[in-house]
Structure formats: structure tokens, C-alpha cells
Motif scaffolding. Structure first.
Motif, mmCIF file in Angstrom:
data_model
loop_
_atom_site.group_PDB
_atom_site.id
_atom_site.type_symbol
_atom_site.label_atom_id
_atom_site.label_comp_id
_atom_site.label_asym_id
_atom_site.label_seq_id
_atom_site.Cartn_x
_atom_site.Cartn_y
_atom_site.Cartn_z
ATOM 1 N N ALA A 322 13.910 9.555 105.114
ATOM 2 C CA ALA A 322 13.124 10.671 106.151
ATOM 3 C C ALA A 322 11.997 11.280 105.562
ATOM 4 O O ALA A 322 11.245 11.689 106.432
ATOM 5 N N GLU A 323 11.873 11.071 104.209
ATOM 6 C CA GLU A 323 10.803 11.907 103.665
ATOM 7 C C GLU A 323 9.391 11.330 104.075
ATOM 8 O O GLU A 323 8.605 12.058 103.949
ATOM 9 N N ARG A 324 9.447 10.119 103.979
ATOM 10 C CA ARG A 324 8.018 9.308 104.478
ATOM 11 C C ARG A 324 7.996 8.590 105.630
ATOM 12 O O ARG A 324 7.446 7.572 105.818
ATOM 13 N N ASN A 325 8.842 9.009 106.604
ATOM 14 C CA ASN A 325 9.215 8.195 107.770
ATOM 15 C C ASN A 325 8.122 8.704 108.710
ATOM 16 O O ASN A 325 8.514 9.318 109.731
ATOM 17 N N ARG A 326 6.769 8.464 108.664
ATOM 18 C CA ARG A 326 5.869 8.825 109.476
ATOM 19 C C ARG A 326 6.086 8.206 110.873
ATOM 20 O O ARG A 326 5.769 8.723 112.075
ATOM 21 N N GLU A 327 6.468 7.004 111.076
ATOM 22 C CA GLU A 327 6.853 6.296 112.356
ATOM 23 C C GLU A 327 8.082 6.872 113.135
ATOM 24 O O GLU A 327 8.298 6.305 114.002
ATOM 25 N N GLN A 328 8.687 7.520 112.385
ATOM 26 C CA GLN A 328 10.256 8.069 112.953
ATOM 27 C C GLN A 328 10.887 6.804 113.419
ATOM 28 O O GLN A 328 11.663 6.929 114.230
ATOM 29 N N MET A 329 11.149 5.955 112.639
ATOM 30 C CA MET A 329 12.037 5.001 112.590
ATOM 31 C C MET A 329 13.376 5.337 112.335
ATOM 32 O O MET A 329 13.636 6.047 111.481
ATOM 33 N N PHE A 330 14.407 4.697 112.681
ATOM 34 C CA PHE A 330 15.886 5.031 112.382
ATOM 35 C C PHE A 330 16.845 3.796 112.387
ATOM 36 O O PHE A 330 16.425 2.755 112.997
ATOM 37 N N ALA A 331 17.884 4.024 111.786
ATOM 38 C CA ALA A 331 18.780 3.031 111.906
ATOM 39 C C ALA A 331 20.165 3.481 112.369
ATOM 40 O O ALA A 331 20.539 4.730 111.535
#
Length: 465
Positions: A322-331
Motif C-alpha cells: 500500500a505504501e507506493r500503490n498509486r494506481e490503487q491496485m489490490f488482490a
């Protein structure tokens, strides 16, 4: 038969037909009105010469003879002219001489009673008529020949220009887009030639763009193939062996709908007594999902080998992702730690579908329900743990959303109940066959338009040897 030959043949045929019609019409008119033409010509000549001869006879015989000679020189068809008395008989015509009698009128337009007989050469008159007919036919022939010549020249000129268009079209069909057609004049063919040249120019530009796009696509496809090969290389091999413990059988089937998958799975030994099993589904498809999946796998694998619990692994992995997840991708992800000696499984489940256990007697049970949110977008999120026990002969089935959300032709999802029924029909087979049968059943349900990536992992606890 070519258009050129058809055109020339048609022009010649039409013109010859016109010539035949003209000649036939003239001959028909001559044959039907020859006598009338003789009479009309004889009457006209006789009327003109008789009046002049009668006037000359009033002056003197010498003047009459001189006038006759002048008229014979002017018109060789004139044989002789006589002025008849009242009691004289009119001579009859012969095959060579045509006799015409004219009654002279005086200045007041009244008959004077005098009759003038004019003898005309019938042969000369026939020759004059034949000459006129010959000239008429000759003129018609010249006109038709000129018309044929001009028509042939025009057809050859037009068809030659059309041939240029045809040749250029064939060149373009063969891939030569540089071919152009000369634009001559301002007629319709010139407009067509200009339109053809414009089309060829635009086709050339389009082909160049297509070639450029094809090259780019081939390069991208090559990179995607390499990316897929890298993904395949990251997949695990055979399940690790744990000495002095019952063997564990782990098999998987992955079927992505694009070159790069958004699903991933893994299994590896944490230590001498524990086996880690991971299955995850990244939101989205293709390369972005594949990159995020690789990042998730790397982080989870590294943290799991430190020996911390599954929930701690997810919490620490979530913070890193989550620290560098600028695209807000998840799993969505399930992390299992299994003890082969007892068959006990501890798991942390980040928004992933529940697992199923196919017991040795065929019963299907749900296990390892969700214990926390999805992974990668909620900093500070926490997970609890859940557990189950895999007895000897039991099979644990882990799947991604591509299984539960599989739709049939009516648009109906498989969902949990449908999946349970599918598992009940799998039968008593090993882990590999179990995974393959599930994948085949799901793709058969979807038909030719699968919606999502599909991954099935089956864990089976075998009896001790």
C-alpha cells in the motif's frame, strides 16, 4: 472476350449494318421509282428546251438550229427537237430514246396550240441517275469509314486509359502502392484517375501505418510472451518432501484469458515442518495485474520464510504494497501454513473465496473463510486467522473468482452452491485430475467467451507409505 475487342467489333458491326441499310434503301428507291424518275427528268428537260426552241423558231430557222446546237452542247442527253403541225403524229419512244411532248403557252399563260417534241437519250439519263446513286453510296461509304475510324480511335483512346487503370489496380493488388495513373483532360475518366491516385496514396499511408502497428504489436507480443515465460518460471515445481511425515500432493491448473495472468499461486517449505500455500487474484487483467501479482508473490514469499504467522505476513505485506500503490491496485489472497504431520492448516484470507474440502467419503465442506479485507489498499488493516484439519485422503480445493463467477449462456453465475455441486461430481481422483476436471467444467460452462482468469489449486494428504 476483352472489352476492347467487344467495343471494336460492335462499332464495326453497327457501321457496316448502317452501310448495308443505306445501299439497300437507295437501290430499293431506284428500282421502285426508275420510270417515275425518267418521266420527271424528261418532263423537266423537255419543258425547258421546248420553250427556248419554240421562241427561236419564231425568229427564223437559222436561229432555231443555232439554239438547238447550244442546248445540245449544254446537255448531251438532248437528241433532237421538233415543232409539230396539227396533223402530224407524235413519235413513239424507243429503248434508247425517250420522247416527250410539250404544249407551248403564250405570254398570257394560254395554250398557243403549238406542240414541241423533245427526244432525250435514255442511256445518258440512266447513266446520270446511276452516277447520282453511285455518288450517294460513295458519300455514305466515306462517311461510314470516317465514322468507323473515329469510333475506333475514340474507343482505343478511352479503353487505353481504362487499361492504365486496370494495370494500376493489379499493381496495387500485388502490393505495389506506388503506382499512379496519368490524369488526362477533365472528363469522367480523368476524375476517376484522380480518385484512383488519391485512393492509392491513402492506401499506401494506411499500409505503412498497418506495418508500423504490426511491428509494434509483434514487439509487444514478444514482450508479453517473455513476461508469460517469467510468470511460468515463478510457478512452483513439485511439492517439497518432508522426511518422516505423510506425503503431501499439491497440483494446480491456471488458465489466463490474456497472455499475462492476474492470478498467481505458489507453495514452498517454510521450515522442516511447515508448508506454505498461496493463491491470489489481482484486480484487473493483463500486464498491470501481472506486475502487481509478481510484487505480491515476492513480498509474501519473503515474509513467510521468516517464520511469522499468516496474519502477520498479510499485515506486513499490506503495508509494503500500500505504501507506493498509486494506481490503487489490490488482490484477494489466501495464505496457508500446513503441518504435514497432523494435517492442520492455519490461514489468513484477504477477501478471497472460501476453500472447499472434499472428504475421503465424498462430502464437500467449506473451510478457510475470509478473515480480513483485500490486500494492498488499506494501510493499517488487520487479519485474523482461521484453521482446518486435512485428514488422510482428503482434498483441499482453492480457487479464484474466475471459478465462482463463471457464467453460462443465460448469464447465470456458478456461485458457491453451484461450485459445491460441481465438486461433489468430481469423483475419487488424484489432485491433478481434480484440478483439471474443475477447470474443464468451468470453461465448458462459459463456452467460447471466458470472462476471467481461472486458477485451481488442490492439496491432498496421502496415507503414509
Amino acid at each position: 472476350m476483352s472489352i476492347r475487342f467487344k467495343t471494336i467489333f460492335g462499332i464495326v458491326l453497327i457501321q457496316i449494318s448502317a452501310l448495308v441499310v443505306v445501299v439497300w434503301a437507295n437501290l430499293d428507291i431506284l428500282s421502285r421509282s426508275n420510270n417515275q424518275m425518267f418521266d420527271d427528268q424528261a418532263r423537266a428537260v423537255a419543258t425547258l428546251t421546248a420553250q427556248r426552241a419554240w421562241s427561236a423558231a419564231k425568229d427564223s430557222p437559222e436561229v432555231f438550229d443555232a439554239e438547238i446546237r447550244l442546248m445540245q452542247e449544254a446537255d448531251p442527253r438532248l437528241e433532237w427537237i421538233r415543232i409539230l403541225d396539227e396533223d402530224q403524229m407524235i413519235p413513239e419512244s424507243t429503248p434508247d430514246v425517250l420522247i416527250s411532248t410539250v404544249t407551248i403557252t403564250n405570254g398570257s399563260g394560254l395554250d398557243s396550240g403549238d406542240r414541241v417534241v423533245v427526244a432525250l437519250d435514255r442511256t445518258g439519263m440512266q447513266e446520270a441517275i446511276d452516277n447520282a446513286l453511285t455518288r450517294s453510296i460513295g458519300i455514305a461509304v466515306l462517311e461510314i469509314v470516317a465514322s468507323i475510324g473515329f469510333s475506333l480511335w475514340l474507343a482505343n483512346w478511352l479503353l487505353g486509359r481504362l487499361t492504365n487503370l486496370q494495370t494500376a489496380s493489379r499493381s496495387i493488388a500485388d502490393g505495389d502502392f506506388s503506382r499512379r495513373v496519368p490524369v488526362e483532360g477533365k472528363d469522367e475518366i480523368a476524375d476517376t484517375s484522380a480518385a484512383f491516385n488519391l485512393m492509392a496514396s491513402r492506401l499506401s499511408e494506411l499500409v505503412e501505418r498497418v506495418r508500423s502497428e504490426s511491428s509494434r504489436r509483434e514487439a509487444i507480443e514478444g514482450e508479453l510472451r517473455i513476461a508469460r515465460q517469467i510468470q511460468d518460471a515463478l510457478q512452483p515445481d513439485a511439492c517439497p518432501l518432508f522426511p518422516n511425515h505423510p506425503p503431501i500432493e499439491v497440483e494446480a491448473v491456471e488458465d489466463p484469458i490474456q497472455e499475462v495472468a492476474g492470478d498467481f499461486y505458489d507453495w514452498f517449505a517454510i521450515d522442516e515442518r511447515h508448508l506454505a500455500i498461496v493463491i491470489a487474484d489481482v484486480a484487473g487483467k493483463g500486464v498491470p495485474a501481472g506486475l502487481f501479482a509478481a510484487a505480491c508473490l515476492s513480498v509474501v514469499r519473503t515474509l513467510s520464510r521468516t517464520g511469522i504467522s499468516p496474519s502477520q505476513v498479510l499485515e506486513m505485506a499490506n503495508e509494503q504494497l500500500a505504501e507506493r500503490n498509486r494506481e490503487q491496485m489490490f488482490a484477494s489472497l489466501s495464505l496457508l501454513q500446513m503441518d504435514p504431520a497432523t494435517g492442520r492448516i492455519n490461514a489468513a484470507v484477504a477477501g478471497h473465496p472460501a476453500a472447499r474440502i472434499i472428504r475421503a467419503d465424498g462430502r464437500v465442506e467449506r473451510a478457510l473463510e475470509r478473515t480480513g479485507p483485500i490486500l494492498g489498499v488499506i494501510p493499517g488493516a488487520e487479519w485474523t486467522e482461521t484453521s482446518c484439519v486435512l485428514e488422510t485422503g482428503d482434498r483441499l480445493v482453492l480457487v479464484t473468482d474466475g471459478v465462482l463467477e463463471a457464467r453460462n449462456d443465460a448469464g447465470e453465475m456458478l456461485e458457491d452452491d453451484g461450485f459445491d455441486k460441481m465438486l461433489a461430481a468430481v469423483g475419487e481422483v488424484d489432485s491433478s485430475q481434480t484440478a483439471r476436471r474443475i477447470a474443464w467444467s468451468v470453461r465448458t460452462r462459459e463456452g467460447e467467451n471466458p470472462y476471467d482468469d481461472l486458477t485451481v489449486v488442490v492439496v491432498r494428504r496421502l496415507p503414509e507409505v
